[in-house]
Design an enzyme around this catalytic site. Sequence first.
Site, mmCIF file in Angstrom:
data_model
loop_
_atom_site.group_PDB
_atom_site.id
_atom_site.type_symbol
_atom_site.label_atom_id
_atom_site.label_comp_id
_atom_site.label_asym_id
_atom_site.label_seq_id
_atom_site.Cartn_x
_atom_site.Cartn_y
_atom_site.Cartn_z
ATOM 1 N N THR A 179 0.888 -1.232 0.036
ATOM 2 C CA THR A 179 0.030 -0.209 -0.167
ATOM 3 C C THR A 179 0.718 1.279 -0.136
ATOM 4 O O THR A 179 0.579 2.209 -0.840
ATOM 5 C CB THR A 179 -0.938 0.035 1.018
ATOM 6 O OG1 THR A 179 -1.748 -1.132 1.115
ATOM 7 C CG2 THR A 179 -1.773 0.985 1.230
ATOM 8 N N ASN A 210 -5.412 -9.000 -8.229
ATOM 9 C CA ASN A 210 -5.563 -9.903 -7.268
ATOM 10 C C ASN A 210 -7.033 -10.614 -6.820
ATOM 11 O O ASN A 210 -7.233 -11.572 -6.208
ATOM 12 C CB ASN A 210 -5.602 -8.670 -5.785
ATOM 13 C CG ASN A 210 -6.534 -7.630 -5.912
ATOM 14 O OD1 ASN A 210 -6.248 -6.867 -6.905
ATOM 15 N ND2 ASN A 210 -7.310 -7.316 -4.952
ATOM 16 N N GLN A 256 0.932 -9.295 -6.546
ATOM 17 C CA GLN A 256 0.439 -10.710 -6.666
ATOM 18 C C GLN A 256 1.065 -11.341 -7.542
ATOM 19 O O GLN A 256 0.958 -12.665 -7.634
ATOM 20 C CB GLN A 256 -1.179 -10.487 -7.229
ATOM 21 C CG GLN A 256 -2.354 -9.969 -6.312
ATOM 22 C CD GLN A 256 -2.492 -10.918 -4.970
ATOM 23 O OE1 GLN A 256 -2.202 -11.944 -5.166
ATOM 24 N NE2 GLN A 256 -2.806 -10.159 -3.846
ATOM 25 N N HIS A 306 4.529 -9.839 2.575
ATOM 26 C CA HIS A 306 3.736 -10.807 2.995
ATOM 27 C C HIS A 306 2.701 -11.698 2.201
ATOM 28 O O HIS A 306 2.335 -12.828 2.886
ATOM 29 C CB HIS A 306 2.900 -10.372 4.359
ATOM 30 C CG HIS A 306 1.575 -9.526 3.592
ATOM 31 N ND1 HIS A 306 0.274 -9.857 3.749
ATOM 32 C CD2 HIS A 306 1.505 -8.331 3.179
ATOM 33 C CE1 HIS A 306 -0.505 -9.008 3.248
ATOM 34 N NE2 HIS A 306 0.314 -7.976 2.868
ATOM 35 N N THR A 353 12.905 4.680 10.037
ATOM 36 C CA THR A 353 14.163 4.025 10.468
ATOM 37 C C THR A 353 13.883 2.530 9.653
ATOM 38 O O THR A 353 12.773 2.065 9.668
ATOM 39 C CB THR A 353 13.812 3.785 11.876
ATOM 40 O OG1 THR A 353 14.056 5.143 12.729
ATOM 41 C CG2 THR A 353 15.079 2.993 12.521
ATOM 42 N N CYS A 375 -15.797 -3.872 1.741
ATOM 43 C CA CYS A 375 -17.059 -3.604 2.738
ATOM 44 C C CYS A 375 -16.957 -2.248 3.058
ATOM 45 O O CYS A 375 -16.120 -1.743 3.707
ATOM 46 C CB CYS A 375 -16.850 -4.654 3.722
ATOM 47 S SG CYS A 375 -18.222 -5.179 4.670
HETATM 48 N N1 PLP Z 1 -1.526 -4.388 -4.277
HETATM 49 C C1 PLP Z 1 -2.318 -5.566 -4.581
HETATM 50 C C2 PLP Z 1 -2.463 -5.986 -5.836
HETATM 51 C C3 PLP Z 1 -2.752 -6.385 -3.508
HETATM 52 O O1 PLP Z 1 -3.162 -7.479 -3.797
HETATM 53 C C4 PLP Z 1 -2.357 -5.863 -2.048
HETATM 54 C C5 PLP Z 1 -2.988 -6.707 -1.027
HETATM 55 O O2 PLP Z 1 -3.770 -7.274 -1.221
HETATM 56 C C6 PLP Z 1 -1.925 -4.531 -1.833
HETATM 57 C C7 PLP Z 1 -1.472 -3.895 -3.149
HETATM 58 C C8 PLP Z 1 -1.549 -4.241 -0.765
HETATM 59 O O3 PLP Z 1 -0.449 -4.759 -0.197
HETATM 60 P P1 PLP Z 1 0.090 -4.759 1.514
HETATM 61 O O4 PLP Z 1 -0.938 -5.478 2.086
HETATM 62 O O5 PLP Z 1 1.487 -4.983 1.505
HETATM 63 O O6 PLP Z 1 -0.160 -3.214 2.010
#
Ligand code: PLP
Length: 392
Positions: free
Chosen positions: A71, A156, A184, A206, A242, A332
Amino acid sequence: MQRVYLDHAATTSMLPEARAAWLEVSEQVGNASSLHTSGRAARRVVESARESIAEDLGIRPSAVIFTGGGTESDNLAIKGLYWARCAQMGTRPLTLVTSAIEHHAVLDPVLWLVQHEAAMVEFVTGDAVGRVGLGEIESALDRGNVALVSIMWANNEIGAIQPIHEIAALCKKFNVPFHTDAVQALGQIPMNLSALDAAAVTISSHKIGGPVGVGALLVDPTVKFTPVQHGGGQEREIRSGTFDPASIAAFAAAIRYCVSVLDEHGENLRELQEYLISAITSAVPEAILNGPPPGETRLPNNTHFSFPGCEGDSLLMLLDAAGIDCSTGSACTAGIPEPSHVLLSMGVDEKTARASLRFSLGRDSSKEGIDQLAQALPGVVDRAQRAGSVSA
Ligand code: PLP
């Protein structure tokens, strides 16, 4: 009851390699920006992770800007590139070109710029299986005044893989910076970044078996970014904050592992994906597979179905009670389930869009788990359909 986890696209379990790296580094003290011996040791961890990631992805170490996840990387790419381009071109507002099927981590900063900075936006739409059209992107570029193009590498929700190299080449032709959200795609399909003309690529730890809360924006070091967060000036002043050496080392270990087993992992998942699709369509013949057919244009870990006459959220809760974790994939808002913007942009009607579930596979997925899903599904769909007809 054995739980079956089919939501690996949301997050996946940490790899032993990543956990070991994290544990080892977490025992060290030292701020990687401090000049003393402990600080320099922490800095070495960060720099060797940077080099490892660069080597695995075919880029220069200076291209890796560590962030707090996908994000943040997307926000930095969209806002940072937009502001830098406005300054460079000496004019504003400019136009952002993106697709209607992006993750909210891209859509929302784009809409923020529209609301707060009067930026203009052109959304290219996906076709019926969620692949964006090159022609639409070219027309948008041709109209001029484009700050940047941002198109995700793979979606995604419905797993559609986009023609990223062709899009990057188009942007290069028009001399416009290109960003892709590869969250993804990383670890699922080959990503040859040395052959990609991109100003910025978003990745997240993650989703591939590293810890939550770390990611990177892979940038072309010759492209300018206006910082989004200000502070200590780390990461060439592009991203202050940091360093988290333990998470960064674990992220690098996860990438190394994923890249080393990519072919084998892809083959296993493709076989399981076929098995999953046929198990679902046998259990519920009216189920509709959304997105591209399995193959080159679909992520091997992704399946996404609509179950007509059901609410996705009811299905999700009923499957949860049957020991199966999956996702609706849609947002949601204030507790009210919204139909997926991705499906709507593909022309799926609102009712069918709301009747959808994503099942995403990972390293621990098995045919036994899929069998458990297939066994539970007919009863779950029947109950959800009856609940739907009562509330209609
Ligand atoms: N972009 C895509 C295509 C994602 O699937 C996701 C998470 O679902 C993100 C960005 C956001 O990543 P993060 O959870 O590391 O903030």
